[in-house]
Design an enzyme around this catalytic site. Structure first.
Site, PDB file in Angstrom:
ATOM      1  N   SER A 145       1.100  -1.395  -0.125  1.00  0.00           N
ATOM      2  CA  SER A 145      -0.336  -0.100  -0.365  1.00  0.00           C
ATOM      3  C   SER A 145       1.253   1.371   0.028  1.00  0.00           C
ATOM      4  O   SER A 145       1.829   0.876   0.821  1.00  0.00           O
ATOM      5  CB  SER A 145      -0.684   0.156   1.373  1.00  0.00           C
ATOM      6  OG  SER A 145      -2.050   1.872   1.212  1.00  0.00           O
ATOM      7  N   TYR A 158      -3.726  -0.496   9.962  1.00  0.00           N
ATOM      8  CA  TYR A 158      -3.076  -1.089   8.388  1.00  0.00           C
ATOM      9  C   TYR A 158      -1.665  -0.312   8.143  1.00  0.00           C
ATOM     10  O   TYR A 158      -1.218  -1.144   7.698  1.00  0.00           O
ATOM     11  CB  TYR A 158      -4.768  -0.407   8.165  1.00  0.00           C
ATOM     12  CG  TYR A 158      -4.616  -0.874   7.112  1.00  0.00           C
ATOM     13  CD1 TYR A 158      -4.291  -2.012   6.334  1.00  0.00           C
ATOM     14  CD2 TYR A 158      -4.587   0.300   5.428  1.00  0.00           C
ATOM     15  CE1 TYR A 158      -4.961  -2.335   4.799  1.00  0.00           C
ATOM     16  CE2 TYR A 158      -4.051  -0.064   4.738  1.00  0.00           C
ATOM     17  CZ  TYR A 158      -4.679  -0.919   3.330  1.00  0.00           C
ATOM     18  OH  TYR A 158      -4.405  -1.790   2.479  1.00  0.00           O
TER      19      TYR A 158
END
Length: 340
Positions: A145, A158
């Site tokens: 990510s 996250y």
């Protein structure tokens, strides 16, 4: 189509294959000559994704499994190989998030995000390597990510999990290189992507609902990057100018980025739109009972093309431009030094 093994087409296994980037990637690989084994928790979403694969011309199978359960993943891989043949590529695409300030996130949310987003990658990589190492062939692709290059507020669990995925990928890659293994391990870092991820994330926000910080890209761009990374055995692919800029800024001026994210980072990730809120269904602890689409609620602002992906396809040009950019930064830094 029959589910018996078909050896004339390569086989992809993908976790998180029932929604968003995973579902989009499965259909793309099917269109480009692959058979696809889909792994996710929800039966309804798997059935819809499997229909996509078959419409795209591929054979496929689906297995319901939670990536945090290593034994369930092992059984899923065995079933995929029994039905489709040896797995040539494995994508660790499952992920989950919980939005909220760190002190507002319950311990169980933090643990679950870590189990899915990080340990799910560990489990998937181990299952894939058990099959690929004896054959001395195959590709494993981990979905990272942009927040693995620079963490953001409201997503501490996250962000930390994606940082862990990046570190894990580098460590295991080095071990494979030490063994002169022909198994390749790569990582793709997507930007903000218009998928149901934000509607499915748990939320402990005081006001508003989660949204992707702009600019937002359509998942087809990320699926294309995953295909590029696998078929060309790329070490790393950063998708979108947002991702590249975030990583470079965190290297060159991390303090400025601290200030900017402290000032604007939370507001950029919260929506007060009724449209975004109406489609929410938190799936951190249980799968959705209905099929989950490829696209999310932010299509009106999502970009359908990425100049950065054009550069990714031409690494020589990308290296040259990066070098010119670095020279420009050095020139800017050297100017004040010469005047002092």
């Amino acid at each position: 189509m029959s589910d018996r093994p078909v050896t004339s087409r390569p086989v992809l296994a993908i976790t998180g294959g029932s929604s968003g980037i995973g579902r989009c990637t499965a259909a793309l690989f099917a269109r480009r000559g692959w058979n696809v084994g889909l792994i996710a928790r929800g039966e309804a979403g798997l059935e819809a994704a499997l229909a996509d694969v078959r419409r795209a011309g591929g054979s496929g199978c689906m297995v319901a499994a939670d990536v945090s359960d290593a034994e369930a993943l092992e059984r899923a891989a065995a079933e995929i190989e029994q039905k489709l043949g040896p797995i040539q590529a494995w994508v660790n695409g499952a992920g989950a998030s919980a939005y909220g300030r760190f002190m507002d996130l319950p311990e169980e949310d933090y643990r679950r995000v870590t189990q899915v987003t990080y340990l799910g990658v560990v489990n998937g990589t181990r299952v894939a390597l058990r099959r690929m190492q004896p054959r001395n062939h195959g590709t494993i692709l981990n979905v990272g990510s942009a927040v693995a290059l620079r963490a953001v507020p409201l997503q501490s669990a996250y962000s930390a999990a994606k940082y862990a995925v990046a570190g894990f990928t580098e460590a295991v890659r080095a071990e494979l290189l030490h063994d002169s293994s022909r198994v390749h391990l790569g990582i793709v870092h997507p930007p903000s992507t218009n998928t149901p991820f934000f509607n499915h994330a748990a939320s402990r926000l005081e006001d508003g609902v989660p949204r992707p910080p702009p600019p937002v890209y359509e998942p087809e761009i990320v699926a294309d990057a995953i295909h590029l990374a696998i078929t060309e055995r790329r070490r790393e692919v950063q998708v979108g100018g947002q991702t590249v800029a975030l990583g470079m800024a965190n290297t060159v001026m991390p303090g400025v980025l601290d200030w900017a994210l402290g000032r604007f980072g939370q507001g950029m990730q919260v929506s007060h739109s009724g449209r975004a809120g109406a489609r929410r269904e938190e799936t951190l602890f249980q799968p959705s009972a209905v099929p989950s689409p490829v696209h999310g609620a932010f299509g009106q602002e999502a970009m359908r093309r990425s100049a950065q992906m054009s550069l990714n396809r031409s690494p020589g040009l990308a290296t040259m431009l990066l070098g010119l950019g670095a020279l420009g930064v050095l020139a800017c830094l050297a100017g004040p030094a010469r005047r002092s």
